[in-house]
Design an enzyme around this catalytic site. Structure first.
Site, PDB file in Angstrom:
ATOM      1  CE  LYS A   1      -7.338  -0.436   6.120  1.00  0.00           C
ATOM      2  NZ  LYS A   1      -8.113   0.155   5.009  1.00  0.00           N
TER       3      LYS A   1
ATOM      4  CG  HIS B   1      -1.912   0.996   1.376  1.00  0.00           C
ATOM      5  ND1 HIS B   1      -1.662   2.287   1.788  1.00  0.00           N
ATOM      6  CD2 HIS B   1      -3.242   0.942   1.150  1.00  0.00           C
ATOM      7  CE1 HIS B   1      -2.788   2.970   1.802  1.00  0.00           C
ATOM      8  NE2 HIS B   1      -3.773   2.189   1.418  1.00  0.00           N
TER       9      HIS B   1
ATOM     10  CG  ASP C   1       0.551  -2.377   6.094  1.00  0.00           C
ATOM     11  OD1 ASP C   1      -0.403  -2.552   6.882  1.00  0.00           O
ATOM     12  OD2 ASP C   1       0.456  -1.709   5.046  1.00  0.00           O
TER      13      ASP C   1
ATOM     14  CB  CYS D   1      -3.735   3.226  -1.606  1.00  0.00           C
ATOM     15  SG  CYS D   1      -4.986   4.448  -1.279  1.00  0.00           S
TER      16      CYS D   1
ATOM     17  CD  GLN E   1      -6.880  -4.601   4.042  1.00  0.00           C
ATOM     18  OE1 GLN E   1      -7.795  -5.286   4.481  1.00  0.00           O
ATOM     19  NE2 GLN E   1      -7.073  -3.383   3.577  1.00  0.00           N
TER      20      GLN E   1
HETATM   21  N1  7TS Z   1      -1.861  -0.739   4.589  1.00  0.00           N
HETATM   22  C1  7TS Z   1      -2.743  -1.541   3.975  1.00  0.00           C
HETATM   23  C2  7TS Z   1      -2.340  -2.943   3.608  1.00  0.00           C
HETATM   24  C3  7TS Z   1      -4.026  -1.082   3.710  1.00  0.00           C
HETATM   25  O1  7TS Z   1      -4.894  -1.885   3.098  1.00  0.00           O
HETATM   26  C4  7TS Z   1      -4.379   0.246   4.080  1.00  0.00           C
HETATM   27  C5  7TS Z   1      -5.720   0.826   3.752  1.00  0.00           C
HETATM   28  C6  7TS Z   1      -3.424   1.018   4.745  1.00  0.00           C
HETATM   29  C7  7TS Z   1      -2.169   0.495   4.965  1.00  0.00           C
HETATM   30  C8  7TS Z   1      -3.711   2.381   5.242  1.00  0.00           C
HETATM   31  O2  7TS Z   1      -4.554   2.356   6.345  1.00  0.00           O
HETATM   32  P1  7TS Z   1      -5.078   3.679   7.013  1.00  0.00           P
HETATM   33  O3  7TS Z   1      -6.099   3.221   8.001  1.00  0.00           O
HETATM   34  O4  7TS Z   1      -3.916   4.364   7.634  1.00  0.00           O
HETATM   35  O5  7TS Z   1      -5.673   4.507   5.892  1.00  0.00           O
HETATM   36  N2  7TS Z   1      -6.334   0.226   2.635  1.00  0.00           N
HETATM   37  C9  7TS Z   1      -7.421   0.659   1.979  1.00  0.00           C
HETATM   38  C10 7TS Z   1      -7.989  -0.058   0.931  1.00  0.00           C
HETATM   39  O6  7TS Z   1      -7.597  -1.123   0.504  1.00  0.00           O
HETATM   40  N3  7TS Z   1      -9.064   0.628   0.485  1.00  0.00           N
HETATM   41  O7  7TS Z   1      -9.199   1.725   1.215  1.00  0.00           O
HETATM   42  C11 7TS Z   1      -8.179   1.778   2.139  1.00  0.00           C
END
Ligand code: 7TS
Length: 407
Positions: free
Chosen positions: A224, A121, A198, A361, A201
């Protein structure tokens, strides 16, 4: 796991969208929230809203207990040794940026290497690009195999004694690949590098044990996993966190402030400058309670079944391309013929089905897949096989609709 009972805990799911029952298949972007979380937030604001760590009054003590109690829930959830190793952040992005800006910029020097993968990401790419730019280090990418997975032979060949940081996602938000982060961490350590995972997910969907993975840092987002937006976690090994400088300075994080010099609080508070995300942490604690009551293994099994069923049913549609390996986490990324994924998502939306379309992303991964965008259906504990049938019917409709337009 009784999915019908689980669904009753998510009031938002019980509604029509565009005249059709809502089918929410975008949990990888953000999950829906169970009543337990909504009620915990409501209770905090109605009954004991107050700032934390400050004074002796009763509401302040209740709020502090709620906030620090949530930290203990997170500690136990990821099996960290101590609550000192649990830093509350705004989310995964902020957590990774904290590691990059503090640990990365102070330890990496010219000629060093940072190793990541092309499936990351943007939140796990750009912070390392910035470290590489500032320090003169090289940003190296692990190669991907044809199905998008990583081979440990390639990991052995890519990580060298020059490598200082290895940063890899545990589960891909596009391919659904589950990466062997424990094995990668062992190889990184053999070369004296640290391992950043990371977990955005993975933490919502499977049991996490940071001591078993033996990662040095692990980042994830509350929103999430049934929690509110604006709260996330950085787990870090105590020895590393102790040697790191804060990147945000101000109230809450200090021990003593003089005219020219100041000192910081001990862990974990030295990284939590300003009034913390009190309601968010309490909400995340409630989400963890909820997920643990259902059971992380049961959730992982349920999503595995849904993903297998979805791939099976979606493969019946002619012109369907599904990305990623056979063994996958609970999401399916796809394209149909040459219909633009935004058009797919728009037709599905008219049917009450919420999917994500775009680059997710992950632009370097889109380049690797040789597409500009894809559609993605992502599942959580509240989704059902019936909903996948609705999705498949929606996709058939999409094909018919665009087939007619193009003819
Ligand atoms: N890393 C991964 C693997 C992610 O899927 C996401 C967000 C992030 C980091 C960032 O997370 P945040 O909470 O700091 O924004 N992924 C997604 C997605 O797949 N669709 O919308 C956000």
């Amino acid at each position: 796991m009784d999915v019908i009972e689980v669904r009753k805990q998510f009031p938002i799911l019980d509604q029509n969208v565009n005249g059709k029952p809502l089918v929410y298949l975008d949990s990888a972007a953000t999950s829906q929230k169970p009543l337990k979380v909504i009620e915990a937030l409501d209770d905090y604001y109605r009954r004991y809203n107050s700032n934390v760590h400050r004074g002796v009054h009763t509401l302040g003590t209740l709020a502090t207990d709620g906030y620090e109690g949530a930290r203990e829930k997170v500690r136990s959830f990821v099996n960290a040794k101590s609550t000192e190793e649990i830093i509350f952040t705004r989310g995964t992005t902020t957590a990774i940026n904290l590691v990059a800006s503090s640990y990365g910029r102070s330890t990496v020097t010219e000629g060093d290497e940072i190793v990541i993968t092309p499936m990351e990401h943007h939140s796990n790419i750009i912070p390392w690009q910035q470290v590489a730019k500032v320090t003169g280090a090289t940003l190296k990418y692990l190669p991907l195999q044809a199905d998008g997975s990583i081979s440990l032979d390639d990991v052995e060949n890519t990580i060298t004694d020059k490598t200082k940081i290895v940063a890899v996602m545990q589960v891909s938000n596009v391919l659904g690949v589950i990466n062997p982060v424990k094995e990668i961490a062992a190889i990184a350590h053999k070369h004296g590098a640290i391992m950043v995972v990371d977990g955005a997910q993975s933490a919502p969907h499977m049991k996490i044990d940071v001591q078993d993975i033996d990662c040095d840092f692990f980042a994830f987002s509350g929103h999430k996993m049934g929690g509110p937006t604006g709260i996330g976690v950085l787990y870090g090994k105590k020895a590393l966190l102790n040697q790191m400088e804060p990147i945000e300075f101000g109230g809450e994080m200090i021990d003593f402030v003089g005219l020219q010099e100041s000192t910081w609080k001990e862990l974990p508070w030295k990284f939590e400058g300003g009034t913390p995300i009190i309601a968010g942490a309490i909400g995340l604690g409630a989400a963890i309670d909820f997920l643990e009551e259902v059971g992380l293994d049961a959730i992982a099994n349920h999503e595995h079944d849904l993903a297998q069923y979805a791939v099976e049913r979606m493969s019946e549609i002619e012109g369907m391309t599904i990305y990623g390996p056979k063994e996958r986490a609970g999401l399916v990324t796809f394209n149909i013929d040459d219909v633009h994924p935004h058009d797919v998502a728009t037709v599905l939306d008219a049917e009450g089905i919420a999917v994500r379309a775009g680059h997710h992303c992950a632009q370097p991964l889109m380049k690797w897949l040789e597409v500009s965008a894809t559609a993605r259906a992502s599942f959580y504990l509240y989704n059902t096989k019936d909903e996948i049938d609705v999705l498949v019917n929606g996709l058939i409709k999409t094909k018919e609709y665009f087939g007619d337009v193009f003819r």
